[in-house]
Design an enzyme around this catalytic site. Structure first.
Site, PDB file in Angstrom:
ATOM      1  N   LEU A  92       0.308  46.509  83.025  1.00  0.00           N
ATOM      2  CA  LEU A  92       1.342  45.759  82.291  1.00  0.00           C
ATOM      3  C   LEU A  92       0.928  45.497  80.854  1.00  0.00           C
ATOM      4  O   LEU A  92       1.768  45.290  79.985  1.00  0.00           O
ATOM      5  CB  LEU A  92       1.620  44.431  82.998  1.00  0.00           C
TER       6      LEU A  92
ATOM      7  N   ARG B 170      -2.893  44.950  78.061  1.00  0.00           N
ATOM      8  CA  ARG B 170      -4.318  44.624  77.971  1.00  0.00           C
ATOM      9  C   ARG B 170      -4.634  43.981  76.636  1.00  0.00           C
ATOM     10  O   ARG B 170      -3.922  44.143  75.664  1.00  0.00           O
ATOM     11  CB  ARG B 170      -5.212  45.836  78.222  1.00  0.00           C
TER      12      ARG B 170
ATOM     13  N   LYS C 295      -8.368  42.110  74.487  1.00  0.00           N
ATOM     14  CA  LYS C 295      -9.759  42.410  74.183  1.00  0.00           C
ATOM     15  C   LYS C 295     -10.632  42.443  75.440  1.00  0.00           C
ATOM     16  O   LYS C 295     -11.456  43.327  75.611  1.00  0.00           O
ATOM     17  CB  LYS C 295     -10.307  41.336  73.234  1.00  0.00           C
TER      18      LYS C 295
ATOM     19  N   ALA D 125      -9.338  41.577  78.751  1.00  0.00           N
ATOM     20  CA  ALA D 125      -8.565  41.505  79.987  1.00  0.00           C
ATOM     21  C   ALA D 125      -7.679  42.724  80.147  1.00  0.00           C
ATOM     22  O   ALA D 125      -7.237  43.315  79.168  1.00  0.00           O
ATOM     23  CB  ALA D 125      -7.698  40.252  79.975  1.00  0.00           C
ATOM     24  N   VAL D 126      -7.463  43.085  81.413  1.00  0.00           N
ATOM     25  CA  VAL D 126      -6.434  44.069  81.696  1.00  0.00           C
ATOM     26  C   VAL D 126      -5.513  43.451  82.739  1.00  0.00           C
ATOM     27  O   VAL D 126      -5.959  42.715  83.626  1.00  0.00           O
ATOM     28  CB  VAL D 126      -7.048  45.437  82.134  1.00  0.00           C
ATOM     29  N   VAL D 127      -4.208  43.675  82.565  1.00  0.00           N
ATOM     30  CA  VAL D 127      -3.214  43.057  83.447  1.00  0.00           C
ATOM     31  C   VAL D 127      -2.465  44.166  84.187  1.00  0.00           C
ATOM     32  O   VAL D 127      -1.940  45.091  83.564  1.00  0.00           O
ATOM     33  CB  VAL D 127      -2.233  42.177  82.634  1.00  0.00           C
TER      34      VAL D 127
ATOM     35  N   LYS E 221      -4.314  39.435  86.278  1.00  0.00           N
ATOM     36  CA  LYS E 221      -5.063  39.511  85.020  1.00  0.00           C
ATOM     37  C   LYS E 221      -6.555  39.532  85.357  1.00  0.00           C
ATOM     38  O   LYS E 221      -7.089  38.536  85.860  1.00  0.00           O
ATOM     39  CB  LYS E 221      -4.710  38.313  84.120  1.00  0.00           C
TER      40      LYS E 221
ATOM     41  N   ASP F 272      -2.714  30.729  70.037  1.00  0.00           N
ATOM     42  CA  ASP F 272      -2.544  32.189  69.928  1.00  0.00           C
ATOM     43  C   ASP F 272      -1.090  32.576  70.215  1.00  0.00           C
ATOM     44  O   ASP F 272      -0.826  33.561  70.901  1.00  0.00           O
ATOM     45  CB  ASP F 272      -3.509  32.891  70.893  1.00  0.00           C
TER      46      ASP F 272
HETATM   47  P1  ADP Z   1      -5.447  38.794  76.443  1.00  0.00           P
HETATM   48  O1  ADP Z   1      -6.103  37.460  76.498  1.00  0.00           O
HETATM   49  O2  ADP Z   1      -6.404  39.889  76.712  1.00  0.00           O
HETATM   50  O3  ADP Z   1      -4.600  39.014  75.217  1.00  0.00           O
HETATM   51  P2  ADP Z   1      -2.962  38.393  77.912  1.00  0.00           P
HETATM   52  O4  ADP Z   1      -2.869  37.271  78.896  1.00  0.00           O
HETATM   53  O5  ADP Z   1      -2.261  38.220  76.621  1.00  0.00           O
HETATM   54  O6  ADP Z   1      -4.489  38.783  77.713  1.00  0.00           O
HETATM   55  O7  ADP Z   1      -2.411  39.723  78.614  1.00  0.00           O
HETATM   56  C1  ADP Z   1      -2.426  40.957  77.917  1.00  0.00           C
HETATM   57  C2  ADP Z   1      -1.042  41.579  78.003  1.00  0.00           C
HETATM   58  O8  ADP Z   1      -0.703  41.815  79.398  1.00  0.00           O
HETATM   59  C3  ADP Z   1       0.105  40.709  77.481  1.00  0.00           C
HETATM   60  O9  ADP Z   1       0.263  40.849  76.089  1.00  0.00           O
HETATM   61  C4  ADP Z   1       1.286  41.258  78.262  1.00  0.00           C
HETATM   62  O10 ADP Z   1       1.748  42.469  77.699  1.00  0.00           O
HETATM   63  C5  ADP Z   1       0.671  41.587  79.632  1.00  0.00           C
HETATM   64  N1  ADP Z   1       0.822  40.446  80.553  1.00  0.00           N
HETATM   65  C6  ADP Z   1       0.044  39.344  80.616  1.00  0.00           C
HETATM   66  N2  ADP Z   1       0.471  38.481  81.564  1.00  0.00           N
HETATM   67  C7  ADP Z   1       1.558  39.044  82.130  1.00  0.00           C
HETATM   68  C8  ADP Z   1       2.485  38.631  83.170  1.00  0.00           C
HETATM   69  N3  ADP Z   1       2.337  37.465  83.801  1.00  0.00           N
HETATM   70  N4  ADP Z   1       3.504  39.457  83.474  1.00  0.00           N
HETATM   71  C9  ADP Z   1       3.651  40.632  82.828  1.00  0.00           C
HETATM   72  N5  ADP Z   1       2.832  41.083  81.845  1.00  0.00           N
HETATM   73  C10 ADP Z   1       1.790  40.306  81.488  1.00  0.00           C
HETATM   74 MG    MG Z   2      -2.773  38.152  74.624  1.00  0.00          MG
END
Ligand code: ADP
Ligand code: MG
Length: 326
Positions: free
Chosen positions: A36, A38, A40, A42-44, A59, A155
């Site tokens: 979905l 990523r 720095k 984390a990958v989601v 996440k 952020d």
């Molecule tokens: P980081 O701290 O690495 O920036 P994020 O929590 O922002 O991590 O997650 C990275 C990306 O993953 C987000 O910008 C979004 O595109 C996707 N993402 C994060 N959480 C969700 C969620 N609950 N549902 C769908 N996509 C998500």
């Molecule tokens: Mg983010």
């Protein structure tokens, strides 16, 4: 009264209530393959809970980053999500798993993706001003909730504001509390610089951060949602920071063609150098731009319209909050 027992001196929350499960995540979830997003560290990934068939976003946060143990940062992120669980516009946390390498946050899946995509899309994909008004009210509702609980996000940007669905356009979910802090106990901010384009002038000057720091980012965000342009973006980081410290913003009619003057006025209450003069989330919610009475062409025959010149911060029909309001 701040919960001092749950705080370290740099504003990080340390106490969490969610049980961290040590059984394998994959015993209870199938990864749906699709990534979905990523960042720095984390990958989601999309996943399906085996027992219910329900879809979630997992996440995966690395426990070690650049050789350092980051468990505390992850616990802070979990604690902030817990503190905002009564607000419908903050992403819901379902479960947490820990392995030797990662902590996995199982989050509500915001299937519509980042609002970023519809800020810069073709004209038939891009938000209308009416869309932006509805979504900004939801963002402000979520951020006002965090601020009432003394939490700053730090952020806020289009990559961290997601949609429950893209078409039809759904509702907002605020994500990514990795930089969030308890605002009443931050002593050192130099290490928690957000994304250059969205950073407030006080951060660049190493001045104290506050809830107003988030409000600056919301000003940048609303500018971007309406125009598709990032107001301070320069050719490099230095130029961006210079534009921010000089508050060099293009409010020309050309840039804001077809957008109401009230929207420009709204942005101008946020992109203000002095954080004490900047509008708060609660004040923003009563700005005429967000009030139906100020936009008579939108009034329908239904009785939903307010008769006062100010709008209620809770005029979202789908919002049902049981938090303790001030
Ligand atoms: P980081 O701290 O690495 O920036 P994020 O929590 O922002 O991590 O997650 C990275 C990306 O993953 C987000 O910008 C979004 O595109 C996707 N993402 C994060 N959480 C969700 C969620 N609950 N549902 C769908 N996509 C998500
Ligand atoms: Mg983010």
């Amino acid at each position: 009264m701040p919960d001092f027992a749950n705080m370290s001196k740099n504003g990080m929350l340390t106490k969490i209530h969610t049980r961290i499960r040590s059984d394998p995540f994959t015993a209870n979830y199938d990864l749906a393959g699709k990534e979905l997003g990523r960042g720095k560290f984390a990958v989601v990934k999309k996943c399906i809970e085996k027992s219910t068939g329900k879809q979630y976003a997992a996440k995966f946060l690395r426990l070690r980053r650049k050789g350092e143990d980051c468990r505390k940062d992850i616990l802070n992120e979990i604690a902030v999500l817990e503190s905002a669980k009564l607000n419908p516009y903050v992403v819901a946390l379902h479960e947490v798993y820990e392995t030797s390498h990662d902590i996995v946050l199982v989050l509500e899946c915001a299937a519509g993706g980042e609002i970023f995509n519809q800020c810069v899309g073709d004209s038939d994909e891009a938000f209308t001003e009416e869309d932006v008004i509805r979504l900004v009210k939801q963002i402000l509702n979520g951020v006002a909730f965090l601020h009432r609980n003394n939490v700053v996000h730090l952020d806020l940007k289009p990559q961290n504001i997601l949609l429950t669905s893209a078409r039809p356009l759904g509702d907002i979910r605020i994500v990514d509390f990795g930089l969030s802090r308890r605002m009443d106990s931050i002593t050192e901010v130099r290490e928690i610089l957000g994304t250059p384009e969205y950073v407030a002038p006080e951060i660049l000057n190493y001045e104290p951060i506050s809830t107003a720091t988030d409000m600056w980012s919301i000003g940048v965000l609303v500018y971007f949602m309406l125009t598709g342009d990032s107001p301070f973006l320069g050719d490099n980081k230095q130029e961006t920071f210079l534009n921010i410290s000089q508050i060099s913003v293009d409010y020309s009619e050309e840039t804001f063609e077809g957008i109401s003057p009230l929207a420009v006025d709204f942005i101008k209450t946020l992109l203000v150098k002095n954080p004490r003069v900047r509008a708060t989330a609660e004040e923003c919610l009563t700005h005429p731009w967000l009030c139906p009475v100020s936009r008579p062409h939108l009034l329908t025959t239904s009785s939903s319209s307010s008769s006062s010149s100010h709008c209620s911060s809770l005029d979202e029909p789908e919002t049902s909050q049981s938090e303790s309001e001030p």
